[in-house]
Design an enzyme around this catalytic site. Sequence first.
Site, PDB file in Angstrom:
ATOM      1  N   HIS A  20      -1.931   0.721  -1.570  1.00 43.58           N
ATOM      2  CA  HIS A  20      -0.864  -0.282  -1.466  1.00 43.58           C
ATOM      3  C   HIS A  20       0.175   0.075  -0.409  1.00 43.58           C
ATOM      4  O   HIS A  20       0.450  -0.707   0.515  1.00 43.58           O
ATOM      5  CB  HIS A  20      -0.157  -0.449  -2.814  1.00 43.58           C
ATOM      6  CG  HIS A  20      -1.053  -0.864  -3.936  1.00 43.58           C
ATOM      7  ND1 HIS A  20      -2.202  -1.581  -3.732  1.00 43.58           N
ATOM      8  CD2 HIS A  20      -0.955  -0.692  -5.285  1.00 43.58           C
ATOM      9  CE1 HIS A  20      -2.782  -1.810  -4.896  1.00 43.58           C
ATOM     10  NE2 HIS A  20      -2.042  -1.286  -5.850  1.00 43.58           N
TER      11      HIS A  20
ATOM     12  N   ALA B  67     -16.897 -10.232 -16.870  1.00 39.88           N
ATOM     13  CA  ALA B  67     -16.071 -11.322 -17.391  1.00 39.88           C
ATOM     14  C   ALA B  67     -15.402 -10.992 -18.715  1.00 39.88           C
ATOM     15  O   ALA B  67     -14.411 -11.634 -19.081  1.00 39.88           O
ATOM     16  CB  ALA B  67     -16.917 -12.587 -17.547  1.00 39.88           C
TER      17      ALA B  67
END
Length: 938
Positions: free
Chosen positions: A577, A347
């Site tokens: 990708h 986080a």
Amino acid sequence: MAAPYDLGNYSFLADPSSSPPESSDPSARQDHSTTTTSATSTTVAHRPTAREVNYETGPTALYRAIENREWTSAIGRARHCPSEAGTWVYRLGGDGETVRWKVLPLHQACAREPPPSVIYALLAAHPDAASSYHPLPTNGDSSSSSITAGALPLHYAAQWGASVEVVRILLAAYPHGMFVRDNRGLLAEDIAKLSKYPNRDAVVQTLEEGRLEYEAEEKRLEAESSRHDDAAASGTEMIGEEMMVPLNASFNEDARVGGVDDEEQEQESSGAAAAVASFQRGISMPRVRSRMTMHDSMMSTGSQSGRSTPSEFSRTMSMDEADPTTEQLVLGEGWREAGLIVVVVGASGDLAKKKTYPSLLNLYDDNLLPDDVIIWGFARSALSHEDLRGRLKPYLLKSGDHDESVVDEFLSRCYYKRGSSYGDLDAFAELSKGMDKYEASFPNRHEHNRLFYLAIPPNVFAQTGIAIKKTSMAPRGWSRVIVEKPFGRDLASCEELLGLLSEQFDESQMFRIDHYLGKEMVSNLIVLRFGNLWFERLWNRNDVQCVMITFKESFGCDGRGGYFDQFGIIRDVVQNHLLQVLTLLAMEPPIKADGPEAGEKIRDAKVAVLKSIPPITLDECLLGQYEGYADDPTIENKDTNTPTFVCMRAFVHTPRWAGVPFIFKAGKALNERRAEVRIQFRDAPAADFMFDTRCPRNELVLRIQPSESIYIKTNVKSPGFQSDPIQGELEVNYDKRFYESASESNPDAYTRLILDVLRGRSAAFVRDDELKRAWEIFTPLLHQIERDNVRPHIYKRGSRGPTAADAFINARSGYIRNSDYTYYDHKPSRKSKPKKKAGVSEIGVWGMAVMGQNFALNMASKGLMVCVGNRSPSKVQRVIHRAKKEGIHTLTGSSDAADFIKRLSKPRKVVILVMAGKPVDETIAKLSEHMEAGDVII
């Protein structure tokens, strides 16, 4: 005990000895004539009508879906076959002639703990269902805890543990329902007290509060009616406690305001009916895009009330106008009604604050997360809850069009837990205890799900997965794990990583995120290909010359060079990708493209494509590196050969694509930021001979970023006297076509993908066999580049890449560029929700009590530009936030009188909804200081 209010057509339910009334519904009249209200009375054989079906011979598909709790199917069936929502399902007794019970789908739904979205759909399809019942004989046992028949949907909801939200919706649709008794003589409030469901107390409290508010409203309206004649004598008219100065005719064009016409207004000026309408108006419930409290017409001549009547439900929720928003679609799914805790591991890192938390904020702001969601952050940094919130807030504020109040509200749900490492079992165990305690505070939730987002490097995936599996899996619900790329550096490291994670989680729990699969245009490829007849006809080796998949970034690796140098452009962009885009372009039609089975079927088709691509060799590649790349202080090896640019050719050996070159082109520090797919078709037969000139080839271009668009380079006649072919575009620009004035903006890739995980949709995530095959295609090439120290071509920053790149592409693809063509790059609109400028609102509403809020939201929902005002800034912000959560983006506001008037277009029209008497005079005086001749105050 008699009912405390006049029950009108339903009063016989309060007194079983009275006779049932005639109903306007033919089916209901038949029902009443074939049964009596006495337990000892005789009955005649039941003769079903056209809108009745026998349960034994087969109920409707809608009823069956509800019976099986197939909520998504039920919503779709109600929308597309609304007649089924008004079809009674009955069951005969042992004699085979008399009716044992008879209900509508809404009754059945209320007995099965439905999500609110199902109730909305059923009422939209058949609004009268909320007040419908079949008055079968009483069973003679008022102490029984079972409802058999002769009851409203509200009674079923109170009996069988429906949520508070469902109860509130039913009250809003038919407020009289709380004073109607079931076949045992019990009110809904009494029934709820007998219930044994965990949420019994909450439902009882909701019904009690509704009754008290109803009574208070009745008293207030009765007091108001005594002043009505005096107000009329003075030349003004009263609406509730608001004084109305008649508006000019140009503003009053339609026949109604809020759904009450003149005749209804006279009938409902006092008494219980008026109290019902006011009670309904005051109930706070989630609104859908087609407002349940709104008539199709917004403003009207002769209208004197902003109230809605029960019949308004049928006029406002027609199936034609109820196109579902994303929020409406997910409301019917089980996870949306369950509890949810999100754990962001890592986080304190860049990915979390720049992508993960902003995406979760987007979902929260769009009301796409469960109401009681909380988000735990886990990392090694020494932070408190407030420290984490302080770090996140600047990124959240600039991440999108979010009010600061919404950001603060979101952050209040964010917490932090520190661990000594990402595999700290004790820290994860403490975190799990906190999650268990929080989930226990919602006993009415049958499921509590947990989503773990691993925003951490792959070298700590394994220890984190072990800690989560041992300590923190959801005891009552699903546990899902999102894993960020890179998924290894080559085939061996990929297999090692997959093996470590598969020991802890099965494939259904793993979601390997490739954000490119969440981009709008990439997601669109399946619909574009298989939803258009003419696309599929051209999609083959006979018509396609070559396919080029391009990724260009205008910035380099400054500050990230140390990380990038470990991977390079092939691993970072092409192997994941661009290869994913190729599989969607080249795959055969999957058996299913949407729905529960689609994820596996689509990924099966993609794997089949990958298996038909042989490993790419060095002679099919051109590598490049921009000047100054190694000067980055984070790069240790100053003689690095890591490519920042690559062109390469691949072939798909299938009957459809054999011989067609697929070109990958990717690079950093180039002349522009752009990602696209360019399909060049073969020459039009004999066109050069026919026109005595070179006829350019057609191209289909799918622009992935920026400004999503699809255009076909098409030959047309030159304008004017010439007849030479010249190229233009047939274009769909997503910004202009879909986002400029839409109520929903296009979500970013991470937001879209996180929602897919919550919904259990796997099509946009990489499966393990898919990942391994992708590495098999590129690993030999990557090892050769590193082993042989292959040197890249050097190119200048801001250029199109190495000078040899164009010749390499043309030679290996057969691509012919039309040098005379210029793309007509008209300025697209923003994808984001348009911000409203001051001075453009069409009407102002001052006074933000309940009536003022609903009035303003109702007008704004119909497309009117509304400015709200109140002396309390917090009330103004609350209304703006409420509008935003409901998908309304035509509402703005101000607490300053001068600024409020400034935001209105001339001639200004202001509706004042404040307490009668002195507050009205003071408000008029304050606002009129800033108004001009010709402006109107209502």
